[in-house]
Motif scaffolding. Sequence first.
Motif, PDB file in Angstrom:
ATOM      1  N   MET A  53       0.954  -1.079  -0.045  1.00 47.63           N
ATOM      2  CA  MET A  53      -0.032   0.062  -0.025  1.00 47.63           C
ATOM      3  C   MET A  53       0.865   1.123   0.092  1.00 47.63           C
ATOM      4  O   MET A  53       1.591   1.411   0.824  1.00 47.63           O
ATOM      5  N   ALA A  54       0.710   2.212  -0.894  1.00 50.36           N
ATOM      6  CA  ALA A  54       1.303   3.303  -1.087  1.00 50.36           C
ATOM      7  C   ALA A  54       1.076   4.323  -0.073  1.00 50.36           C
ATOM      8  O   ALA A  54      -0.083   4.478   0.616  1.00 50.36           O
ATOM      9  N   SER A  55       2.033   4.950   0.315  1.00 52.27           N
ATOM     10  CA  SER A  55       1.774   6.211   1.473  1.00 52.27           C
ATOM     11  C   SER A  55       2.163   7.626   0.829  1.00 52.27           C
ATOM     12  O   SER A  55       2.824   7.579   0.151  1.00 52.27           O
ATOM     13  N   SER A  56       1.266   8.490   1.264  1.00 51.12           N
ATOM     14  CA  SER A  56       1.593   9.728   0.601  1.00 51.12           C
ATOM     15  C   SER A  56       2.092  10.567   1.708  1.00 51.12           C
ATOM     16  O   SER A  56       1.945  10.398   3.037  1.00 51.12           O
ATOM     17  N   LEU A  57       2.567  11.389   1.465  1.00 54.65           N
ATOM     18  CA  LEU A  57       3.517  12.658   2.360  1.00 54.65           C
ATOM     19  C   LEU A  57       2.496  13.614   2.713  1.00 54.65           C
ATOM     20  O   LEU A  57       1.511  14.145   1.910  1.00 54.65           O
ATOM     21  N   VAL A  58       2.678  14.095   3.959  1.00 55.56           N
ATOM     22  CA  VAL A  58       1.352  15.017   4.687  1.00 55.56           C
ATOM     23  C   VAL A  58       1.910  16.418   4.383  1.00 55.56           C
ATOM     24  O   VAL A  58       3.205  16.606   4.702  1.00 55.56           O
ATOM     25  N   LEU A  59       1.142  17.371   3.935  1.00 57.84           N
ATOM     26  CA  LEU A  59       1.523  18.794   3.923  1.00 57.84           C
ATOM     27  C   LEU A  59       1.227  19.349   5.147  1.00 57.84           C
ATOM     28  O   LEU A  59       0.539  19.554   5.864  1.00 57.84           O
ATOM     29  N   PRO A  60       2.696  19.723   5.683  1.00 57.08           N
ATOM     30  CA  PRO A  60       2.746  20.485   7.198  1.00 57.08           C
ATOM     31  C   PRO A  60       2.101  22.219   6.886  1.00 57.08           C
ATOM     32  O   PRO A  60       2.195  22.462   5.915  1.00 57.08           O
ATOM     33  N   SER A  61       1.501  22.287   8.400  1.00 57.38           N
ATOM     34  CA  SER A  61       0.728  23.826   8.252  1.00 57.38           C
ATOM     35  C   SER A  61       1.962  24.712   8.353  1.00 57.38           C
ATOM     36  O   SER A  61       3.054  24.310   8.918  1.00 57.38           O
ATOM     37  N   ALA A  62       1.499  25.923   8.003  1.00 57.11           N
ATOM     38  CA  ALA A  62       2.679  26.816   8.390  1.00 57.11           C
ATOM     39  C   ALA A  62       2.842  26.961   9.821  1.00 57.11           C
ATOM     40  O   ALA A  62       3.957  27.257  10.234  1.00 57.11           O
ATOM     41  N   GLN A  63       2.039  27.026  10.804  1.00 56.41           N
ATOM     42  CA  GLN A  63       2.038  26.815  12.226  1.00 56.41           C
ATOM     43  C   GLN A  63       3.210  25.703  12.484  1.00 56.41           C
ATOM     44  O   GLN A  63       3.977  25.925  13.418  1.00 56.41           O
ATOM     45  N   GLN A  64       2.823  24.665  11.920  1.00 53.80           N
ATOM     46  CA  GLN A  64       4.060  23.510  12.348  1.00 53.80           C
ATOM     47  C   GLN A  64       5.192  24.049  11.846  1.00 53.80           C
ATOM     48  O   GLN A  64       6.347  23.636  12.802  1.00 53.80           O
ATOM     49  N   LEU A  65       5.731  24.727  10.868  1.00 56.79           N
ATOM     50  CA  LEU A  65       7.039  25.260  10.489  1.00 56.79           C
ATOM     51  C   LEU A  65       7.232  26.693  10.986  1.00 56.79           C
ATOM     52  O   LEU A  65       8.649  26.863  10.767  1.00 56.79           O
ATOM     53  N   ALA A  66       6.526  27.240  11.337  1.00 63.54           N
ATOM     54  CA  ALA A  66       7.156  28.635  11.722  1.00 63.54           C
ATOM     55  C   ALA A  66       7.831  28.732  12.989  1.00 63.54           C
ATOM     56  O   ALA A  66       7.845  27.983  13.704  1.00 63.54           O
ATOM     57  N   GLY A  67       8.675  29.659  12.937  1.00 67.86           N
ATOM     58  CA  GLY A  67       9.535  29.896  14.108  1.00 67.86           C
ATOM     59  C   GLY A  67      10.853  30.148  13.398  1.00 67.86           C
ATOM     60  O   GLY A  67      11.406  30.621  12.452  1.00 67.86           O
ATOM     61  N   GLN A  68      11.851  30.070  14.365  1.00 64.38           N
ATOM     62  CA  GLN A  68      13.460  30.345  14.182  1.00 64.38           C
ATOM     63  C   GLN A  68      14.216  29.288  13.643  1.00 64.38           C
ATOM     64  O   GLN A  68      14.106  28.336  14.107  1.00 64.38           O
ATOM     65  N   TRP A  69      14.814  29.656  12.546  1.00 61.43           N
ATOM     66  CA  TRP A  69      15.400  28.634  11.694  1.00 61.43           C
ATOM     67  C   TRP A  69      17.107  29.356  11.527  1.00 61.43           C
ATOM     68  O   TRP A  69      17.312  30.320  11.452  1.00 61.43           O
ATOM     69  N   SER A  70      18.032  28.328  11.192  1.00 54.83           N
ATOM     70  CA  SER A  70      19.293  28.583  10.719  1.00 54.83           C
ATOM     71  C   SER A  70      19.726  27.722   9.416  1.00 54.83           C
ATOM     72  O   SER A  70      19.287  26.785   9.512  1.00 54.83           O
ATOM     73  N   VAL A  71      20.318  28.564   8.462  1.00 53.46           N
ATOM     74  CA  VAL A  71      20.856  27.760   7.551  1.00 53.46           C
ATOM     75  C   VAL A  71      22.463  27.897   7.673  1.00 53.46           C
ATOM     76  O   VAL A  71      22.739  28.940   7.682  1.00 53.46           O
ATOM     77  N   HIS A  72      23.257  26.882   7.180  1.00 57.34           N
ATOM     78  CA  HIS A  72      24.620  27.024   6.971  1.00 57.34           C
ATOM     79  C   HIS A  72      24.974  26.231   5.821  1.00 57.34           C
ATOM     80  O   HIS A  72      24.480  25.291   5.241  1.00 57.34           O
ATOM     81  N   VAL A  73      26.375  26.453   5.434  1.00 61.56           N
ATOM     82  CA  VAL A  73      27.010  25.672   4.416  1.00 61.56           C
ATOM     83  C   VAL A  73      27.517  24.310   4.846  1.00 61.56           C
ATOM     84  O   VAL A  73      28.136  24.301   6.018  1.00 61.56           O
ATOM     85  N   GLN A  74      27.125  23.366   4.273  1.00 59.74           N
ATOM     86  CA  GLN A  74      27.428  22.014   4.789  1.00 59.74           C
ATOM     87  C   GLN A  74      28.827  21.828   4.957  1.00 59.74           C
ATOM     88  O   GLN A  74      29.341  21.356   5.896  1.00 59.74           O
ATOM     89  N   GLN A  75      29.711  22.408   4.228  1.00 59.76           N
ATOM     90  CA  GLN A  75      31.060  22.362   4.270  1.00 59.76           C
ATOM     91  C   GLN A  75      31.753  23.237   5.360  1.00 59.76           C
ATOM     92  O   GLN A  75      33.109  23.017   5.467  1.00 59.76           O
ATOM     93  N   ASN A  76      31.151  24.255   5.735  1.00 61.02           N
ATOM     94  CA  ASN A  76      31.567  25.360   6.679  1.00 61.02           C
ATOM     95  C   ASN A  76      30.354  25.853   7.504  1.00 61.02           C
ATOM     96  O   ASN A  76      29.681  26.724   7.007  1.00 61.02           O
ATOM     97  N   ALA A  77      30.114  25.261   8.531  1.00 62.98           N
ATOM     98  CA  ALA A  77      29.137  25.723   9.442  1.00 62.98           C
ATOM     99  C   ALA A  77      29.438  27.141  10.113  1.00 62.98           C
ATOM    100  O   ALA A  77      28.317  27.694  10.421  1.00 62.98           O
ATOM    101  N   GLU A  78      30.446  27.739   9.798  1.00 61.89           N
ATOM    102  CA  GLU A  78      30.600  29.045  10.171  1.00 61.89           C
ATOM    103  C   GLU A  78      29.861  30.130   9.368  1.00 61.89           C
ATOM    104  O   GLU A  78      29.652  31.322   9.717  1.00 61.89           O
ATOM    105  N   GLN A  79      29.617  29.605   8.291  1.00 61.78           N
ATOM    106  CA  GLN A  79      28.678  30.469   7.137  1.00 61.78           C
ATOM    107  C   GLN A  79      27.471  30.208   7.298  1.00 61.78           C
ATOM    108  O   GLN A  79      26.784  29.318   6.929  1.00 61.78           O
ATOM    109  N   ARG A  80      26.966  31.001   8.373  1.00 63.13           N
ATOM    110  CA  ARG A  80      25.550  30.787   8.988  1.00 63.13           C
ATOM    111  C   ARG A  80      24.670  32.005   8.706  1.00 63.13           C
ATOM    112  O   ARG A  80      24.945  33.157   8.887  1.00 63.13           O
TER     113      ARG A  80
END
Length: 102
Positions: A1-28
Amino acid sequence: MASSLVLPSAQQLAGQWSVHVQQNAEQRCSFTLQVFGHALTGGAECLSRWLEGSVAGWIPTPDGIAVVSEEGRKLLFFSRQGDHYSSKVSADLTLLLTRTAP
């Protein structure tokens, strides 16, 4: 039986985030994903340095998070990878996205 992905709500994803270069965590960058208007605030300029275009917002998808311009054009897509998200921008640049606070 196939499963499908669930669309998360904006409320579930809202908040503080950080992005960095995989090869250099100091570039954030840190920013906030807002529920209202799907705005990306407090670090859009920093994130834009790796992209061709100015970051204005974000859109939840079943398998990740899309970063978009003011016109709604997708600039970057972060795919879900367990406890974080990743995006291969070019052959030598991979960005990792992690939640820092709800």
